[in-house]
Scaffold this motif. Structure first.
Motif, PDB file in Angstrom:
ATOM      1  N   TRP A 117       0.697  -1.157   0.179  1.00 56.83           N
ATOM      2  CA  TRP A 117       0.116  -0.178   0.306  1.00 56.83           C
ATOM      3  C   TRP A 117       0.923   1.444   0.098  1.00 56.83           C
ATOM      4  N   LYS A 118       1.898   1.467   0.575  1.00 56.62           N
ATOM      5  CA  LYS A 118       3.226   2.129   0.353  1.00 56.62           C
ATOM      6  C   LYS A 118       2.386   3.496   1.218  1.00 56.62           C
ATOM      7  N   ASN A 120      -0.110   5.211   0.560  1.00 53.40           N
ATOM      8  CA  ASN A 120      -1.501   5.343  -0.299  1.00 53.40           C
ATOM      9  C   ASN A 120      -2.680   4.390   0.098  1.00 53.40           C
ATOM     10  N   TYR A 121      -3.130   4.340   1.411  1.00 55.24           N
ATOM     11  CA  TYR A 121      -4.687   4.337   2.216  1.00 55.24           C
ATOM     12  C   TYR A 121      -5.954   3.961   2.072  1.00 55.24           C
ATOM     13  N   GLU A 122      -5.541   4.949   0.640  1.00 59.57           N
ATOM     14  CA  GLU A 122      -7.089   5.016  -0.098  1.00 59.57           C
ATOM     15  C   GLU A 122      -8.024   3.373   0.074  1.00 59.57           C
TER      16      GLU A 122
END
Ligand code: NAD
Ligand code: DAU
Length: 350
Positions: A117-118, A120-122
């Motif tokens: 997910w790096k 970017n948790y959207e």
């Protein structure tokens, strides 16, 4: 379109969660990741195994390289994590296995999710399914709330408490979008007959002694497994990131009273004389470190997300006994180890 990895989906609660998600959300892709230990059984999912939005992968959450690779390949949007060693008595005999699966396995999953997910948790979510046993034991009147301090006593509950702490640490440190729920004792179909209710049903049916630990005065708060699966659905979709919910049935029973009730139900269903099955009750040495009482205060879940149990214990127990009587083949397979031989051949001991 959402891709969800559900771990431990071939187990007791996991199979009910997988079934619910596969049937309720045809737009989701559900991947059931399970090692198929003695407790994992694909027969639990026969009715949905050919659904187009369902896939099974056999894998071990303790295997870091395997898990990282799977997450890289699949790029899941969410994880619902149920895989665990779940039986307290086994944890007393073999604590290390519980540390490996429940602690190391959970950290491997958290790390794999963080890596893909790096930041970017959207639209992403890591749901950790835990137990009320992390809170320890109660006196006569108090209840576990979401703010009760952790006080585990068995190697099982200590490993689950540790896994909960790691989930919160990944949320607090890396922002991982995690939620946790802690549930009381479940009962229902596909429950492995090492646990009290299915073990008692099986033994009563076969006229074998029903072992009661200690004086049978320990209290558990029982919830129908399909109500737990529905609570997981509600929390997965509605809970705010970083929150915890307790799940319970407001349904406390002393072990001995519960076993006597099962004896009465089975006397009727099996056409036995009243009191006949109760003669099988046998008091045995108590479990080491045996927690006296569990009771969940599920007020937060009801007030914030509107969940409550859908059936009474009497209804749930009746359904459960009927299910075990109607599914003798399933019970014989899991008690004979037949299904494990099948898996060894089918998966070539992978
Ligand atoms: P279970 O023992 O019936 O099933 C566990 C599943 O996990 C099995 O299918 C097993 O094959 C799989 N598994 C075990 N080790 C694995 C590994 N290393 N890699 C991949 N898969 C593995 O357990 P359950 O009773 O269904 O419990 C499910 C979850 O719910 C657990 O996390 C447990 O702590 C929690 N829980 C259970 C209860 C309950 O009353 N049973 C109550 C509250 C919370
Ligand atoms: O509270 C949630 C927990 O409930 C889950 O986290 C665990 O995974 C699940 O196994 C269950 O733990 P318990 O130890 O409460 O469940 P179990 O069915 O093993 O035992 C229920 C009670 O019955 C407990 O007080 C011990 C007692 N018992 C159990 C067995 C197997 C007996 O008296 N005789 C038995 O043969």
């Amino acid at each position: 379109m959402k891709k969800i990895i559900i771990t431990g989906g071939a187990g007791f609660i996991g199979s009910h969660v997988v079934r619910r998600f596969v049937k309720t959300y045809p737009q989701y892709q559900i991947i059931n990741l399970d090692k198929l230990t003695y407790a994992g059984n694909l027969a639990n999912l026969k009715d949905i195994e050919n659904e187009p939005n369902y896939r099974f992968v056999k894998g071990d959450i303790v295997d870091l390289a395997y898990i990282n690779n799977l997450f890289e390949q699949e790029q899941p949007d969410a994880v619902i994590h149920l895989a665990a060693e779940s039986h307290v008595d086994r944890s007393i005999t073999n604590p290390l296995e519980f540390v490996m699966t429940n602690v190391v396995g959970t950290v491997n999953l958290l790390n794999a999710a963080k890596n893909i997910w790096k930041g970017n948790y959207e639209g992403k979510r890591f749901y950790h399914v835990s137990t009320d046993e992390v809170y320890g034991t109660l006196g006569e009147t108090d209840m576990f709330t979401e703010t009760t301090a952790y006080d585990p006593h068995s190697p099982y509950s200590a490993s689950k408490a540790s896994s909960d702490h790691f989930v919160r640490a990944y949320h607090d440190t890396y922002g991982l979008p995690a939620v946790i729920s802690n549930c009381s004792n479940n009962y229902g179909s596909f429950h492995f007959p090492e646990k009290l209710i299915p073990l008692a049903i099986n033994n009563i049916k076969q006229q074998k002694p029903v072992p009661v630990y200690g004086k049978g005065e320990n209290v558990r708060d029982w919830l129908w497994v399909e109500d737990h699966a529905r609570a997981i659905d509600v929390i997965f979709h509605k809970a705010a990131i970083g929150t915890t919910y307790n799940i319970g049935g407001h349904n406390e029973w002393k072990n001995i009273d519960l076993i006597k009730l099962l004896c009465t139900i089975l006397d009727k269903k099996l056409g036995r004389e009243e009191g006949e099955s109760a003669k099988l009750i046998t008091y045995v040495t108590d479990r080491a470190g045996h927690d006296l009482r569990y009771a969940i205060d599920a007020t937060k879940l009801k007030a914030e997300l509107g969940w409550e149990p859908s059936i009474t214990f009497e209804e749930g127990l009746e359904k459960t006994v009927d299910w075990y009587l109607a599914n003798e083949g399933w019970l014989n397979d899991v008690t004979s180890g037949h299904y494990q031989e099948y898996y060894s051949e089918q998966y070539n001991n992978r």
